[in-house]
Design a protein around this motif. Structure first.
Motif, short mmCIF file in Angstrom:
data_model
loop_
_atom_site.label_atom_id
_atom_site.label_comp_id
_atom_site.label_asym_id
_atom_site.label_seq_id
_atom_site.Cartn_x
_atom_site.Cartn_y
_atom_site.Cartn_z
N CYS A 66 0.86 -1.29 0.00
CA CYS A 66 -0.05 0.07 0.08
C CYS A 66 0.78 1.28 -0.03
O CYS A 66 1.68 1.48 0.82
N GLY A 68 0.57 5.18 -0.17
CA GLY A 68 -0.66 6.19 -0.08
C GLY A 68 -2.02 5.74 0.02
O GLY A 68 -2.49 4.74 0.90
N ASN A 69 -2.88 5.65 -1.14
CA ASN A 69 -4.16 5.15 -1.10
C ASN A 69 -4.39 4.28 -2.46
O ASN A 69 -5.50 3.87 -2.79
N MET A 70 -3.27 3.63 -2.83
CA MET A 70 -3.16 2.92 -3.84
C MET A 70 -2.49 1.49 -3.56
O MET A 70 -1.66 1.59 -2.63
N PHE A 71 -2.70 0.51 -4.05
CA PHE A 71 -2.09 -0.90 -3.79
C PHE A 71 -1.54 -1.27 -5.21
O PHE A 71 -2.01 -1.16 -6.18
#
Length: 139
Positions: A66, A68-71
């Motif tokens: 992960c 930030g807000n991304m995988f």
């Protein structure tokens, strides 16, 4: 302080309060960074060892991370290297905070007219110093 004006007493109390807030803030930052370091340590252990089997993970495997807000799915070796770099950075930040904390605690003690905290200026022995100690002890 009995003969001092209220303005001087207030200024003194504000200085003590500010110094105490700096100490508490730094202590909390050390705790936060240490928790992050422990989480990274757990992640490294899981990346190096497959939790479902006892065999080590292959370098070609990809791992979800992960950011930030991304995988993102990244190579296992890249993720391990990134976490190890972050661990070194966290170690440096924690050591710097702990070293600066000593001075801030001593400043607070001075403002409160207390003695310097014993042992607060102690530093661990380096590897060379440990070798010398072991050699002197015959180990």
């Amino acid at each position: 302080m009995a003969n001092k004006s209220p303005a001087i007493i207030q200024q003194y109390l504000e200085e003590v309060e500010a110094a105490a807030e700096e100490v508490i803030s730094d202590q909390q930052e050390v705790v936060t960074l240490d928790r992050r370091r422990n989480t990274n340590r757990e992640a490294l252990r899981n990346l190096r060892n497959n939790s479902s089997t006892s065999e080590p993970r292959r370098e070609s495997e990809r791992t979800w991370i992960c950011v930030g807000n991304m995988f993102l799915r990244m190579p296992n070796s890249f993720v391990v290297d990134s976490i190890e770099k972050e661990q070194k950075q966290l170690d440096t930040e924690i050591n710097n905070l702990r070293n600066s904390l000593r001075g801030k605690v001593n400043k607070l003690n001075d403002l409160e007219h207390k003695e310097e905290t014993r042992g607060s200026s102690l530093k661990p022995l380096s590897q060379e110093e440990w070798r010398a100690v072991r050699q002197a002890l015959g180990k």
